[in-house]
Enzyme design. Sequence first.
Site, PDB file in Angstrom:
ATOM      1  N   GLY A  40      47.562  48.816  90.505  1.00  0.00           N
ATOM      2  CA  GLY A  40      46.833  47.958  89.577  1.00  0.00           C
ATOM      3  C   GLY A  40      45.395  48.414  89.425  1.00  0.00           C
ATOM      4  N   LEU A  43      40.758  43.873  87.303  1.00  0.00           N
ATOM      5  CA  LEU A  43      39.532  43.601  88.057  1.00  0.00           C
ATOM      6  C   LEU A  43      39.784  43.637  89.557  1.00  0.00           C
ATOM      7  CD1 LEU A  43      37.772  41.010  85.787  1.00  0.00           C
ATOM      8  CD2 LEU A  43      37.126  43.362  86.277  1.00  0.00           C
ATOM      9  N   GLY A  45      42.377  45.327  91.208  1.00  0.00           N
ATOM     10  CA  GLY A  45      42.743  46.679  91.642  1.00  0.00           C
ATOM     11  C   GLY A  45      41.618  47.682  91.428  1.00  0.00           C
ATOM     12  N   HIS A 266      47.471  26.684  79.431  1.00  0.00           N
ATOM     13  CA  HIS A 266      46.085  26.579  78.952  1.00  0.00           C
ATOM     14  C   HIS A 266      46.043  25.701  77.700  1.00  0.00           C
ATOM     15  CE1 HIS A 266      42.102  27.625  77.631  1.00  0.00           C
ATOM     16  NE2 HIS A 266      41.913  28.405  78.672  1.00  0.00           N
ATOM     17  N   ARG A 330      42.192  22.194  83.023  1.00  0.00           N
ATOM     18  CA  ARG A 330      43.193  22.629  82.050  1.00  0.00           C
ATOM     19  C   ARG A 330      44.489  21.819  82.110  1.00  0.00           C
ATOM     20  NH1 ARG A 330      42.162  29.121  82.694  1.00  0.00           N
ATOM     21  NH2 ARG A 330      40.140  28.998  81.675  1.00  0.00           N
TER      22      ARG A 330
HETATM   23  C1  LIG Z   1      43.526  35.824  77.209  1.00  0.00           C
HETATM   24  C2  LIG Z   1      43.026  35.578  78.594  1.00  0.00           C
HETATM   25  C3  LIG Z   1      41.709  35.244  78.813  1.00  0.00           C
HETATM   26  C4  LIG Z   1      41.245  35.005  80.098  1.00  0.00           C
HETATM   27  N1  LIG Z   1      39.931  34.674  80.287  1.00  0.00           N
HETATM   28  C5  LIG Z   1      39.478  34.467  81.544  1.00  0.00           C
HETATM   29  C6  LIG Z   1      38.108  34.145  81.771  1.00  0.00           C
HETATM   30  O1  LIG Z   1      37.311  34.048  80.847  1.00  0.00           O
HETATM   31  N2  LIG Z   1      37.700  33.960  83.047  1.00  0.00           N
HETATM   32  C7  LIG Z   1      38.547  34.052  84.116  1.00  0.00           C
HETATM   33  O2  LIG Z   1      38.114  33.889  85.250  1.00  0.00           O
HETATM   34  N3  LIG Z   1      39.846  34.388  83.915  1.00  0.00           N
HETATM   35  C8  LIG Z   1      40.322  34.591  82.677  1.00  0.00           C
HETATM   36  N4  LIG Z   1      41.643  34.911  82.485  1.00  0.00           N
HETATM   37  C9  LIG Z   1      42.485  35.216  83.659  1.00  0.00           C
HETATM   38  C10 LIG Z   1      42.149  36.621  84.162  1.00  0.00           C
HETATM   39  O3  LIG Z   1      41.926  37.473  83.070  1.00  0.00           O
HETATM   40  C11 LIG Z   1      43.251  37.222  85.026  1.00  0.00           C
HETATM   41  O4  LIG Z   1      43.691  36.299  85.970  1.00  0.00           O
HETATM   42  C12 LIG Z   1      42.715  38.438  85.766  1.00  0.00           C
HETATM   43  O5  LIG Z   1      42.101  39.327  84.875  1.00  0.00           O
HETATM   44  C13 LIG Z   1      43.825  39.140  86.519  1.00  0.00           C
HETATM   45  O6  LIG Z   1      43.278  40.297  87.097  1.00  0.00           O
HETATM   46  P1  LIG Z   1      44.144  41.185  88.066  1.00  0.00           P
HETATM   47  O7  LIG Z   1      43.306  42.357  88.426  1.00  0.00           O
HETATM   48  O8  LIG Z   1      44.671  40.357  89.167  1.00  0.00           O
HETATM   49  O9  LIG Z   1      45.410  41.643  87.193  1.00  0.00           O
HETATM   50  P2  LIG Z   1      45.513  42.408  85.775  1.00  0.00           P
HETATM   51  O10 LIG Z   1      44.234  42.505  85.071  1.00  0.00           O
HETATM   52  O11 LIG Z   1      46.663  41.768  85.093  1.00  0.00           O
HETATM   53  O12 LIG Z   1      45.893  43.872  86.179  1.00  0.00           O
HETATM   54  C14 LIG Z   1      47.180  44.188  86.639  1.00  0.00           C
HETATM   55  C15 LIG Z   1      47.220  45.680  86.893  1.00  0.00           C
HETATM   56  O13 LIG Z   1      48.422  45.984  87.583  1.00  0.00           O
HETATM   57  C16 LIG Z   1      49.126  46.997  86.888  1.00  0.00           C
HETATM   58  N5  LIG Z   1      50.545  46.715  87.070  1.00  0.00           N
HETATM   59  C17 LIG Z   1      51.201  45.553  86.848  1.00  0.00           C
HETATM   60  N6  LIG Z   1      52.490  45.686  87.175  1.00  0.00           N
HETATM   61  C18 LIG Z   1      52.654  46.957  87.601  1.00  0.00           C
HETATM   62  C19 LIG Z   1      53.760  47.699  88.054  1.00  0.00           C
HETATM   63  N7  LIG Z   1      54.972  47.153  88.149  1.00  0.00           N
HETATM   64  N8  LIG Z   1      53.549  48.995  88.375  1.00  0.00           N
HETATM   65  C20 LIG Z   1      52.323  49.575  88.274  1.00  0.00           C
HETATM   66  N9  LIG Z   1      51.236  48.901  87.880  1.00  0.00           N
HETATM   67  C21 LIG Z   1      51.408  47.614  87.545  1.00  0.00           C
HETATM   68  C22 LIG Z   1      48.693  46.898  85.448  1.00  0.00           C
HETATM   69  O14 LIG Z   1      48.891  48.119  84.819  1.00  0.00           O
HETATM   70  C23 LIG Z   1      47.218  46.534  85.629  1.00  0.00           C
HETATM   71  O15 LIG Z   1      46.476  47.705  85.857  1.00  0.00           O
HETATM   72  C24 LIG Z   1      42.124  35.114  81.195  1.00  0.00           C
HETATM   73  C25 LIG Z   1      43.459  35.449  80.972  1.00  0.00           C
HETATM   74  C26 LIG Z   1      43.919  35.657  79.682  1.00  0.00           C
HETATM   75  C27 LIG Z   1      45.360  35.933  79.473  1.00  0.00           C
END
Ligand SMILES: Cc1cc2nc3c(=O)[nH]c(=O)nc-3n(C[C@H](O)[C@H](O)[C@H](O)COP(=O)(O)OP(=O)(O)OC[C@H]3O[C@@H](n4cnc5c(N)ncnc54)[C@H](O)[C@@H]3O)c2cc1C
Length: 637
Positions: A40, A43, A45, A266, A330
Amino acid sequence: MQLDANIPSGPLSEKWDKHRFELKLVNPANKRKYSIIVVGTGLAGGSAAASLAELGYYVKNFCIQDSPRRAHSIAAQGGINAAKNYQNDGDSIWRLFYDTIKGGDFRAREANVYRLAQVSNHIIDHCVAQGIPFAREYGGLLANRSFGGAQVARTFYARGQTGQQLLLGAYSSLMRQVAAGQVTLFPRREMLDLVVINGQARGILVRNQITGEIESHAADAVVMCTGGYANVFYLSTNAMASNVSATFRAYKKGAFFANPCYTQIHPTCIPVHGTYQSKLTLMSESLRNDGRVWVPKMPGDKRPPNQIPESERDYYLENKYPSFGNLVPRDVASRNAKGQCDLDKGVGETGFAVYLDFKDAIKRDGKDVIAQKYGNLFQMYEKITASNPYEEPMMIYPASHYVMGGLWVDYNLMSNLPGLFVLGEANFSDHGANRLGASALMQGLADGYFVIPYTIGGYLAGTDRPEVTTDHPAFKDAVHYVSERINKLLSINGKRTVDDIHRQLGHILWEYCGMSRSDEGLLKARKLIQELRGEFWENSLVPGSSEDFNQSLERAGRVADFLEFAELLVIDAFERKESCGGHFNEAYQTEENEAKRDDENFCHVAAWEYKGDDTEPELHKEPLVFKNVQLTQRSYK
Ligand SMILES: Cc1cc2nc3c(=O)[nH]c(=O)nc-3n(C[C@H](O)[C@H](O)[C@H](O)COP(=O)(O)OP(=O)(O)OC[C@H]3O[C@@H](n4cnc5c(N)ncnc54)[C@H](O)[C@@H]3O)c2cc1C
């Protein structure tokens, strides 16, 4: 089995400092000897991979997209919380901690949440140092706005593109380490299995999405940051590639899945407008700072909004919750929107929408000020709906958006499988039964920049691990399993598209396990999911071959996992005989229709263990112990 969260002893505010001191360290020369897989590049990863490499570990970093910059985190709009109290409006680490615990309906661990609030302030300093262009006040100080579930303004933002800007910061740090040779990037790879050797996580299997090759990778530890599973509902605000496959495959290898039924709907999304839509668009919660939510007072009123006089409008959130008004959390806002539509007060063609109106804010502050704050969101809304929100109210409706459930982790963010760490939305840790707006970015970056760099050292320095290469039989077994499954998918040769089946799964979950749930509906959902899964394996069509770029195959693999996981989600919802946060069972509600918890019997984390495809999963309970806050019925009145 008693789950040990490894929460350090001592006063809440001193636990993290004490723990950091007590954790074993890896000396700089030895760090070079260790390799870490980070799956990942969002943010969580991206920040973890960059920070671990900066420390001197060798990192392999994987993602599905062609570039780390395209991780789903880029979509985050509204902002990131921190307890800086720049507004001097009464914020503090304690208040952020308390709001988060209360917002999550008292179903999160005190120690983790307190640490999150402590670390929140460091995140802002770190990101400012990286050059993130946070919005500023006229005098140059960082600006804040309000988000739901809080009465202070603590949300830092970069217009409606906060996730994008934060991700560019993490990406810059990551690329610095790529250039230094400390990180090797593996884009266009999909994790298909976790490899466990002697009970320790020692590697992963990925499919190269361009060549179709199955690749094996070994390491000293695996850090999964693979995001959330909201796409199990088919229609969601998540990126199309967001999936449960990585975490679900880890579950099948022994990692416990915690609270899968805690999903977040949401309240402010652009309503569904067609049967064949594949995606929903979020209108950031930040809009509720200035937008006022209302419906016509009279059921069935189909007049256009500007023909409905003030006296005939029901600003139902402001009326029902005078303290928090439009900024209730929410889950509360979503259920109320549904409630109004159930009373036939919904607006728009379908009747499944409520208004979010900026008329008063524009009159008060002027169009330019509103455009400065939300311009890109207004533009996005107009592009999709062909309606100008400066002129007439937006129409919004709840949509599946985020998940609080995820792989179980302890205080060190390590799962029950030694060596498997889980960060960001992929873990279950900090938000209880409902996440407050702007707290996901905070958690992902806290986990990646500030927690894992310490806790993984404690693990690496404190455990014996035999030398392992990809020649180990466990890797061969995993390759065999993954290849068989791919061949099975390609040989179904039925008539229905995978998307069609996924859409049906989404309907089932939305109907019976969405904003409101009942035991009867959940039993029905379980049966329907089982039948649909049967149909998938008999009658879906997955064209193409395994040896080249094949998006149908990728999608089929993810949907197959969603079909299994959905049943676990429903089982968990059925098992939790209470309502809390986003989990609302109609049988458990207060006289005012709010979620009614049962602290005596359900104040625990439900962690599920895989026991085989034809065997019920086993439930393990981690009791939640509250020593610093009193459990109360949530009130936002
Ligand atoms: C439209 C929207 C707006 C949002 N706005 C906000 C906000 O303003 N403030 C806030 O706090 N939160 C917000 N959120 C929530 C927040 O964006 C997410 O919870 C957060 O960005 C998740 O980050 P993450 O690094 O955990 O995962 P992600 O950003 O989802 O990253 C997942 C990573 O894992 C990789 N991956 C996934 N599965 C696999 C696999 N099987 N094999 C290899 N790689 C894989 C992907 O390629 C990606 O690089 C929002 C969400 C959405 C949908």
